[in-house]
Design an enzyme around this catalytic site. Structure first.
Site, mmCIF file in Angstrom:
data_model
loop_
_atom_site.group_PDB
_atom_site.id
_atom_site.type_symbol
_atom_site.label_atom_id
_atom_site.label_comp_id
_atom_site.label_asym_id
_atom_site.label_seq_id
_atom_site.Cartn_x
_atom_site.Cartn_y
_atom_site.Cartn_z
ATOM 1 N N VAL A 55 0.834 -1.193 0.000
ATOM 2 C CA VAL A 55 0.000 0.000 0.000
ATOM 3 C C VAL A 55 0.879 1.257 0.000
ATOM 4 C CG1 VAL A 55 -1.774 1.309 1.255
ATOM 5 C CG2 VAL A 55 -1.881 -1.196 1.186
ATOM 6 N N CYS A 56 1.980 1.207 0.730
ATOM 7 C CA CYS A 56 2.841 2.379 0.927
ATOM 8 C C CYS A 56 3.303 3.038 -0.374
ATOM 9 C CB CYS A 56 4.041 2.029 1.802
ATOM 10 S SG CYS A 56 3.580 1.382 3.422
#
Length: 183
Positions: A55-56
């Site tokens: 996600v980062c």
């Protein structure tokens, strides 16, 4: 977890190493809490849990795509995690979406800043997805915290920054250019 710092609190003083470039010999630079204050600018600092995750990089790339929008609003944009500057550099070199970042990746390897902010997850001691908007006097004006699995909305961060900078009353779903409320 200690209590998360919130609205009206002074953002903690810090001096941390950050990755600012991929150019040999110019990769790292120390960033301090005074940088934005001395420049008379706002600071937007967003935290992510870990480098080399899923996600980062979507969030980091989204902030990067809007980096000029933050600059246009006299805001210094800083990304941060508890990974080291060397891990940040390796990730930037390894990930296509991160090579051309226009903002620093702060390394809080001691976890001291994340701990002072109260944003460390209890078990792994990694930072939650937290975004701070800090005014030019160093006062926290907005905090948004997401669970580890949920990415944030960069347009919402910009919308809130715009609203805060009007110094007026802004109704629900207000966007820059729209009428503010008169008292």
């Amino acid at each position: 977890m200690s209590k998360m710092l919130g609205l009206g609190a002074q953002f903690p003083a810090f001096k941390k190493s950050a990755v600012v470039s991929l150019e040999k010999g110019k990769e790292f630079y120390d960033i301090t809490s005074e940088d934005h204050i001395n420049a008379g600018k706002w600071m937007v600092m967003f935290w992510w849990p870990k480098d080399f995750t899923f996600v980062c990089p979507t969030e980091i790339a989204a902030f990067n795509a809007k980096s000029e929008d933050f600059a246009d609003r006299d805001a210094i944009l800083i990304g941060a995690s508890t990974d080291s500057e060397f891990v940040h550099l390796a990730w930037r070199n390894n990930h296509d979406d991160l090579r051309g970042l226009k903002f620093p990746m702060l390394a809080d390897t001691s976890k001291s800043l994340a701990e002072e902010l109260g944003i460390l997850e209890a078990n792994e001691k990694i930072a939650y997805r937290v975004t701070y908007i800090v005014d030019p006097q160093g006062v926290i004006r907005w905090v948004c915290a997401n669970d580890l699995s949920v990415g944030r909305n960069v347009d919402e961060v910009i919308r809130v920054l715009d609203a805060l900078q009007t110094d007026e009353l802004c109704p629900c779903n207000w966007k820059a250019g729209e009428e503010t409320l008169s008292v």
